[in-house]
Motif scaffolding. Structure first.
Motif, PDB file in Angstrom:
ATOM      1  N   LEU A   1      43.041  38.307   0.802  1.00 38.33           N
ATOM      2  CA  LEU A   1      43.958  37.184   0.590  1.00 38.33           C
ATOM      3  C   LEU A   1      43.712  36.055   1.595  1.00 38.33           C
ATOM      4  N   PRO A   2      43.970  34.797   1.184  1.00 37.20           N
ATOM      5  CA  PRO A   2      43.719  33.674   2.097  1.00 37.20           C
ATOM      6  C   PRO A   2      44.840  33.474   3.116  1.00 37.20           C
ATOM      7  N   THR A   3      45.378  34.552   3.629  1.00 36.28           N
ATOM      8  CA  THR A   3      46.444  34.473   4.634  1.00 36.28           C
ATOM      9  C   THR A   3      45.820  34.311   6.015  1.00 36.28           C
ATOM     10  N   PRO A   4      46.578  33.780   6.975  1.00 37.12           N
ATOM     11  CA  PRO A   4      45.993  33.611   8.315  1.00 37.12           C
ATOM     12  C   PRO A   4      45.696  34.947   9.010  1.00 37.12           C
ATOM     13  N   PHE A   5      46.341  36.010   8.589  1.00 40.67           N
ATOM     14  CA  PHE A   5      46.057  37.343   9.151  1.00 40.67           C
ATOM     15  C   PHE A   5      45.439  38.186   8.041  1.00 40.67           C
ATOM     16  N   TYR A   6      44.834  39.302   8.418  1.00 43.92           N
ATOM     17  CA  TYR A   6      44.123  40.124   7.444  1.00 43.92           C
ATOM     18  C   TYR A   6      45.087  40.753   6.442  1.00 43.92           C
ATOM     19  N   THR A   7      44.864  40.483   5.164  1.00 42.64           N
ATOM     20  CA  THR A   7      45.607  41.146   4.094  1.00 42.64           C
ATOM     21  C   THR A   7      44.634  41.389   2.952  1.00 42.64           C
ATOM     22  N   GLU A   8      44.556  42.624   2.543  1.00 41.36           N
ATOM     23  CA  GLU A   8      43.653  42.968   1.454  1.00 41.36           C
ATOM     24  C   GLU A   8      44.452  43.685   0.375  1.00 41.36           C
ATOM     25  N   ALA A   9      44.289  43.238  -0.860  1.00 44.34           N
ATOM     26  CA  ALA A   9      44.956  43.898  -1.986  1.00 44.34           C
ATOM     27  C   ALA A   9      43.886  44.605  -2.801  1.00 44.34           C
ATOM     28  N   LEU A  10      44.138  45.868  -3.116  1.00 42.60           N
ATOM     29  CA  LEU A  10      43.146  46.652  -3.835  1.00 42.60           C
ATOM     30  C   LEU A  10      43.806  47.353  -5.008  1.00 42.60           C
ATOM     31  N   VAL A  11      43.023  47.566  -6.054  1.00 42.99           N
ATOM     32  CA  VAL A  11      43.509  48.417  -7.127  1.00 42.99           C
ATOM     33  C   VAL A  11      42.326  49.210  -7.679  1.00 42.99           C
ATOM     34  N   THR A  12      42.558  50.512  -7.816  1.00 37.89           N
ATOM     35  CA  THR A  12      41.528  51.401  -8.339  1.00 37.89           C
ATOM     36  C   THR A  12      41.933  51.845  -9.732  1.00 37.89           C
ATOM     37  N   LEU A  13      40.986  51.799 -10.641  1.00 35.91           N
ATOM     38  CA  LEU A  13      41.170  52.355 -11.984  1.00 35.91           C
ATOM     39  C   LEU A  13      40.155  53.484 -12.089  1.00 35.91           C
TER      40      LEU A  13
ATOM     41  N   GLU B   1      41.052  54.569  -2.356  1.00 37.97           N
ATOM     42  CA  GLU B   1      41.592  53.941  -1.146  1.00 37.97           C
ATOM     43  C   GLU B   1      43.119  54.019  -1.183  1.00 37.97           C
ATOM     44  N   PHE B   2      43.600  55.178  -0.788  1.00 38.17           N
ATOM     45  CA  PHE B   2      45.032  55.454  -0.713  1.00 38.17           C
ATOM     46  C   PHE B   2      45.296  55.875   0.724  1.00 38.17           C
ATOM     47  N   GLY B   3      46.071  55.090   1.458  1.00 37.59           N
ATOM     48  CA  GLY B   3      46.375  55.444   2.839  1.00 37.59           C
ATOM     49  C   GLY B   3      45.156  55.335   3.743  1.00 37.59           C
TER      50      GLY B   3
ATOM     51  N   PRO C   1      47.124  51.158  -6.782  1.00 38.22           N
ATOM     52  CA  PRO C   1      47.157  49.900  -6.033  1.00 38.22           C
ATOM     53  C   PRO C   1      47.377  50.149  -4.541  1.00 38.22           C
ATOM     54  N   ARG C   2      46.888  49.243  -3.745  1.00 40.37           N
ATOM     55  CA  ARG C   2      47.098  49.356  -2.290  1.00 40.37           C
ATOM     56  C   ARG C   2      47.146  47.967  -1.678  1.00 40.37           C
ATOM     57  N   ILE C   3      47.984  47.821  -0.666  1.00 41.55           N
ATOM     58  CA  ILE C   3      47.978  46.582   0.120  1.00 41.55           C
ATOM     59  C   ILE C   3      47.848  46.980   1.586  1.00 41.55           C
ATOM     60  N   ASN C   4      47.002  46.251   2.292  1.00 41.10           N
ATOM     61  CA  ASN C   4      46.677  46.614   3.666  1.00 41.10           C
ATOM     62  C   ASN C   4      46.699  45.348   4.506  1.00 41.10           C
TER      63      ASN C   4
ATOM     64  N   MET D   1      49.197  66.506  -1.750  1.00 44.23           N
ATOM     65  CA  MET D   1      49.141  65.450  -2.766  1.00 44.23           C
ATOM     66  C   MET D   1      47.776  65.344  -3.438  1.00 44.23           C
ATOM     67  N   PHE D   2      46.727  65.548  -2.640  1.00 42.29           N
ATOM     68  CA  PHE D   2      45.387  65.226  -3.142  1.00 42.29           C
ATOM     69  C   PHE D   2      44.462  66.427  -3.282  1.00 42.29           C
ATOM     70  N   GLY D   3      44.962  67.622  -2.939  1.00 39.32           N
ATOM     71  CA  GLY D   3      44.151  68.811  -3.120  1.00 39.32           C
ATOM     72  C   GLY D   3      43.121  69.005  -2.025  1.00 39.32           C
ATOM     73  N   PRO D   4      42.308  70.038  -2.145  1.00 39.85           N
ATOM     74  CA  PRO D   4      41.398  70.414  -1.060  1.00 39.85           C
ATOM     75  C   PRO D   4      40.326  69.365  -0.756  1.00 39.85           C
ATOM     76  N   ASP D   5      39.991  68.544  -1.755  1.00 42.37           N
ATOM     77  CA  ASP D   5      38.864  67.636  -1.603  1.00 42.37           C
ATOM     78  C   ASP D   5      39.263  66.194  -1.384  1.00 42.37           C
ATOM     79  N   GLY D   6      40.553  65.919  -1.361  1.00 39.26           N
ATOM     80  CA  GLY D   6      40.989  64.529  -1.290  1.00 39.26           C
ATOM     81  C   GLY D   6      40.952  63.908  -2.673  1.00 39.26           C
ATOM     82  N   LEU D   7      41.597  62.771  -2.813  1.00 37.83           N
ATOM     83  CA  LEU D   7      41.646  62.099  -4.114  1.00 37.83           C
ATOM     84  C   LEU D   7      40.396  61.247  -4.282  1.00 37.83           C
ATOM     85  N   ARG D   8      39.590  61.621  -5.248  1.00 38.57           N
ATOM     86  CA  ARG D   8      38.414  60.786  -5.570  1.00 38.57           C
ATOM     87  C   ARG D   8      38.060  61.035  -7.016  1.00 38.57           C
ATOM     88  N   SER D   9      37.480  60.033  -7.626  1.00 40.00           N
ATOM     89  CA  SER D   9      37.149  60.163  -9.038  1.00 40.00           C
ATOM     90  C   SER D   9      36.141  59.085  -9.414  1.00 40.00           C
TER      91      SER D   9
END
Lengths: 443, 308
Positions: free
Chosen positions: A213-225, A172-174, A264-267, A196-204
Motif C-alpha cells: 500500500l502507498p502508506t507512509p509506513f509498511y502495509t501489505e495486503a495479501l490474499v491467497t486463493l 501467508e497466515f500469521g 486474506p492477510r494484512i501486515n 489449526m494447520f496440521g502437522p505440515d502447516g497450511l500450504r496448498s
C-alpha cells in the motif's frame, strides 16, 4: 505502453491546470491552457516517435555497457542450499506423537531427522523469480519420505506495487506458518498452529496476490486463493479430517469457487524508535471442510512481533524480541456418519477451537540466545471427542548457540499439560547444519 | 464573494501542494545501504538528491535487520547504492524482493554497485566456509581507502547522470570537486600518517586491509581467528604472542565490535585500543566521509604517536 504512460503524465500535468481553469474561466486563459496542452501533447507524441525510432535500433545500442572491470560473476543461475536438522532427547510421554504433532518435531525417544531440505532459487527471467524446497524426512519407523514442500514463481516487475506468487507454497497466515523450520526459534511448532494447520502447516497449490500500500509506513495486503483439498489443508478438505470431526469424509471434486480456500492477510510495521520495530498482522482463512457437502471452516488470526536491537550491535547481538500469535477456528461440522461406527450419526455442531503462543527471545551476547515460550490450545465440547482438540498447554524454555549462521545447537525443555492426561516433561536437543546458499531471513 | 475566496484559497493551496510535490520529485530519492556510501552520494548529488542510509553508522553492516520500513524506503527510491561485494547479502535480497521497484532492479541505471571498477583484495580461490565467512567477490571493506571512494564517486555520478540527465553537468562538476578534495585530503592524511609507515597494527575483523595498503601499515593479525568467527582464548593467546614479537602497539576496533576483548589483549601487550569507526556519524561531528577519515587518521596518528 509509452503512449499510456504519456497519457497518464499529461493527465497529472493537467490536474492543477484544470483546478485553475475552474475558478478563472476567462476565454484567454482557456485558450492558453488549450495551447499549452496541445504543445505538451505534440511534444509527447514527438517524444514517443523518437523513442520508437531509438528502440527500433536498440539492438545496436551499447551505451549501457560501462566499465568491464565490474565484480567477477560467481555461482550459477541457481542458488542451491541444503539444511538438515537432527533432534535427540527423551520425553516422559508414552505417546510423543500426541504432544509433538508437527512433522518437523521430535518423534521418538532417541533421535529424529525431522527435516532435511534442499532449497533452490534463482531469477527465472526479468519477470519472475523461482523457488523450491524439497523436503526429506525420516519417520518414527525409520522410513524416508519426500515431499515437494514448496515450488513457486514470484513476479518481479508488476506495476502498481503488485506481486503475484503461484504454485505450491505455505499460505501467508500469521508469522510462523510460512517459515521453514530452519528459521524457527523453538525446535517444535506451536500447539495452536498444529491444531489449526496440521502437522505440515497450511500450504496448498494456488495463487497469492499482494499489494504494497502507498502508506507512509509498511502495509501489505495479501490474499491467497488455493485448493482446499489435501493433507496440508488440515482444517479444510483433508483426508485426515475425520480426526477432527469423526465423520465419514464427504468426498467430492471442486465444483464452485467457494470450494477453494481463501486466505486474506494484512501486515503492517512501524519503527517505534531507532532501535525498536513492531510488526502487526491479521489473517483469516475461509474454505469448505469435508464433514458435509456444504460445511465450512473459518480461521482467524492476529500476530505481533516486536524487536529491540541497540544501535551498536555485534553480529546482531544483543537483542530482545517478542512474538505472539492467537488463532480462532470456527468449524461447522455437518450431520455425518461416524467413521468408527456406521450406525452412529453425529449431529450438526460447531467445533470451536482457539489458542495462542507468546515467545520471548533474548540474544544475550553474540550467537547465544535464550528463549521462553508459553502456549495453550483449547476446544469446545463436541459429540465426537477428538484427540486433536484436547485442552493443552506447554512451557518451553530453550537455549541456542549459533556457532555461525550456518550451524545451530539448541536445547529445549518442554513442560506439557494435557487435560485428563496430566503433565509430561521432555528434554530435546537439536543440531542443524546448512551448506550452500543461505537465503537471508525476513524480519 | 465568500465562495470566490474559498476558490482562491483552494487554488493557492493546490498550487502550493503541486509545487511542493514537484520540488520533492525534482530531487532524486537515493537509498544507500551504508552511511559512507550515502555521504559520497550527497557530495555528488548536492541539493539535487535526497539520500538516506539504511544501516546505522554504529551498526555492523553485515548484520542489519531487514526491517519492513526499509521495504517502503526502497519501494519509493529512484536509485539504490550498494557496496556490491556481498556485504549486504544477509539482509538486502529479501528487502528488494518485496520492494517491487523496477527502477532499482539489478542491471538498471538506478542500481549502483559501488565496488564496480575497484580492484578488490582477497578474492578467494575456493569457496570453503571452514575458512570463516569469506565473501566470494573479495573483501568488501574498501571504503576506507580514499582512492576507492573516488571510483565509487565516479560510479555514482555516472548513474545519477543517466537517471537525471538534465543535471548531469552538476553531477560531473560535483564529481570533479570531490576528486580534487580527495586528492588534497589524501596528501594531508598521508603526511599525517607518514611517520608511522610500516607500523604494525592489529584489527578485530579483516576490515582495515585497504587502509593498511594505502597508508603502509602492516596488519599483524585479527582478534577474530577467521572472518566472522568470534575470538577464542587460544587464538587471542596467539595474537598476544605475535604482538609481543612484532611490537604491535595498537588494536583497531569499530563501535559494534567487542571492545572488551580488545582491551584484554591490550592489557597483556601494553597496546592501546583505538576507536576507528568506518562510518560517518558513528562519532559526533563526523557527518561526512571526509569527517570520518579525518577522525580515523587523527585516531591513528594519536594512537601510534603515543606509542612511539
Amino acid at each position: 505502453m509509452y503512449h499510456t504512460r504519456s497519457t497518464i503524465a499529461l493527465a497529472l500535468f493537467a490536474l492543477p491546470a484544470f483546478a485553475g481553469a475552474q475558478v478563472t474561466p476567462s476565454k484567454s486563459k482557456q485558450d492558453s491552457i488549450a495551447r499549452a496542452d496541445s504543445i505538451a501533447r505534440a511534444d509527447s507524441i514527438a517524444l514517443v516517435k523518437q523513442l520508437e525510432k531509438e528502440l527500433g535500433a536498440a539492438g545496436a545500442d551499447t551505451s549501457g555497457a560501462v566499465s568491464s572491470q565490474g565484480p567477477r560473476a560467481t555461482g550459477s543461475y541457481m542458488n542451491i542450499g541444503f539444511v538438515a536438522l537432527t533432534d535427540g532427547g527423551w520425553s516422559t510421554a508414552h505417546d510423543i506423537g500426541a504432544i509433538e504433532r508437527g512433522d518437523h518435531d521430535p518423534k521418538v525417544n532417541g533421535f529424529t531427522m525431522p527435516n532435511a531440505e534442499i532449497s533452490l532459487d534463482g531469477n527465472v527471467d526479468p519477470y519472475f523469480k523461482g523457488f523450491s524446497n524439497i523436503v526429506l524426512k525420516i519417520d518414527s519407523a525409520g522410513e524416508t519420505g519426500i515431499e515437494l514442500e514448496e515450488a513457486y514463481g514470484l513476479t518481479t516487475s508488476l506495476p502498481a506495487n503488485l506481486q503475484i506468487k503461484f504454485g505450491q507454497f505455505f499460505t501467508e497466515f500469521g508469522r510462523q506458518n510460512p517459515q521453514h523450520p530452519h528459521a524457527w526459534s523453538f525446535l517444535d511448532a506451536p500447539l495452536v498452529l498444529n491444531r489449526m494447520f496440521g502437522p505440515d502447516g497450511l500450504r496448498s497449490q494456488g495463487v497469492r496476490f499482494s499489494w504494497l500500500l502507498p502508506t507512509p509506513f509498511y502495509t501489505e495486503a495479501l490474499v491467497t486463493l488455493a485448493n482446499a483439498t489435501g493433507g496440508t489443508t488440515s482444517s479444510f478438505r483433508s483426508p485426515d479430517s475425520p480426526e477432527i470431526h469423526g465423520g465419514v469424509v464427504d468426498d467430492r471434486q471442486v465444483q464452485h469457487a467457494s470450494d477453494l480456500l481463501i486466505a486474506p492477510r494484512i501486515n503492517t510495521s512501524f519503527d517505534l524508535t531507532e532501535t525498536q520495530t513492531v510488526v502487526l498482522g491479521a489473517s483469516a482463512a475461509f474454505g469448505p471442510n469435508n464433514s458435509g457437502p456444504s460445511a465450512k471452516t473459518q480461521i482467524y488470526g492476529a500476530d505481533l512481533y516486536w524487536k529491540w536491537k541497540p544501535a551498536a550491535a555485534e553480529a546482531g547481538f544483543p537483542f530482545l524480541s517478542l512474538q505472539s500469535e492467537a488463532l480462532w477456528r470456527h468449524y461447522d461440522a455437518a450431520q455425518r456418519v461416524a467413521e468408527a461406527n456406521p450406525a452412529l450419526i453425529l449431529p450438526t455442531e460447531v467445533l470451536k477451537d482457539g489458542g495462542a503462543y507468546a515467545q520471548v527471545l533474548w540474544g544475550i551476547k553474540p550467537r547465544i540466545v535464550a528463549g521462553l515460550r508459553g502456549e495453550f490450545a483449547r476446544g469446545n465440547q463436541s459429540a465426537f471427542v477428538s484427540e486433536l482438540r484436547r485442552d493443552q498447554s506447554r512451557w518451553s524454555p530453550n537455549f541456542t548457540w549459533y556457532p555461525t549462521e550456518f550451524s545451530k545447537i539448541r536445547v529445549q525443555y518442554n513442560y506439557d499439560n494435557r487435560k485428563a492426561i496430566g503433565t509430561d516433561h521432555s528434554l530435546w536437543f537439536q543440531l542443524e547444519f546448512l551448506i550452500g546458499a543461505h537465503a537471508a531471513h525476513k524480519f | 464573494m465568500r465562495l470566490m475566496n474559498f476558490y482562491k484559497i483552494s487554488v493557492i493551496a493546490l498550487i502550493g501542494i503541486a509545487s511542493a510535490a514537484s520540488q520533492a520529485t525534482a530531487q532524486l530519492r537515493v537509498v544507500a545501504t551504508t552511511p559512507d556510501l550515502a555521504s559520497v552520494a550527497r557530495e555528488i548529488g548536492g541539493d539535487r538528491v535526497n539520500v538516506v542510509a539504511l544501516a546505522k553508522p554504529t551498526e555492523d553492516p553485515h548484520f542489519v535487520d531487514a526491517k519492513p520500513s526499509f521495504i517502503v524506503t526502497l519501494n519509493r527510491a529512484d536509485a539504490l547504492i550498494e557496496g556490491g561485494a556481498e556485504l549486504e547479502l544477509g539482509w538486502l535480497p529479501p528487502l528488494l524482493e518485496n520492494a517491487r521497484n523496477g527502477k532499482i532492479n539489478a542491471g538498471g541505471p538506478g542500481r549502483i554497485v559501488a565496488s564496480e571498477g575497484i580492484r578488490l583484495l582477497e578474492i578467494p580461490t575456493s569457496f570453503d566456509r571452514s575458512k570463516g565467512d569469506i565473501h566470494s567477490l573479495g573483501n568488501p571493506h574498501f571504503m576506507v581507502d580514499p582512492v576507492s571512494a573516488k571510483i565509487v564517486a565516479r560510479n555514482i555520478a555516472n548513474h545519477f547522470a543517466q537517471i537525471d540527465p538534465k543535471n548531469a553537468a552538476t553531477y560531473n562538476a560535483n564529481l570533479a570537486r570531490f576528486n580534487a578534495r580527495i586528492d588534497t585530503k589524501l596528501g594531508e592524511w598521508q603526511r599525517e600518517l607518514a611517520p608511522y609507515r610500516g607500523a604494525k597494527i592489529v584489527t578485530y575483523h579483516r576490515d582495515f586491509i585497504y587502509l593498511a595498503q594505502r597508508f603502509g601499515f602492516t596488519i599483524v593479525d585479527e582478534l577474530e581467528p577467521k572472518p566472522g568467527i568470534a575470538p577464542s582464548p587460544s587464538h587471542l593467546a596467539q595474537v598476544i604472542g605475535e604482538m609481543r614479537r612484532d611490537n604491535a602497539k595498537v588494536i583497531l576496533v569499530q563501535p559494534f565490535q567487542n571492545r572488551k576483548t580488545a582491551e584484554t589483549v591490550a592489557r597483556q601487550t601494553g597496546a592501546s585500543v583505538l576507536d576507528t569507526p568506518q562510518q560517518p556519524g558513528a562519532v559526533r561531528n563526523t557527518t561526512t566521509y571526509f569527517d570520518m577519515l579525518d577522525n580515523l587518521v587523527r585516531a591513528l596518528g594519536t594512537g601510534l604517536g603515543a606509542q612511539k
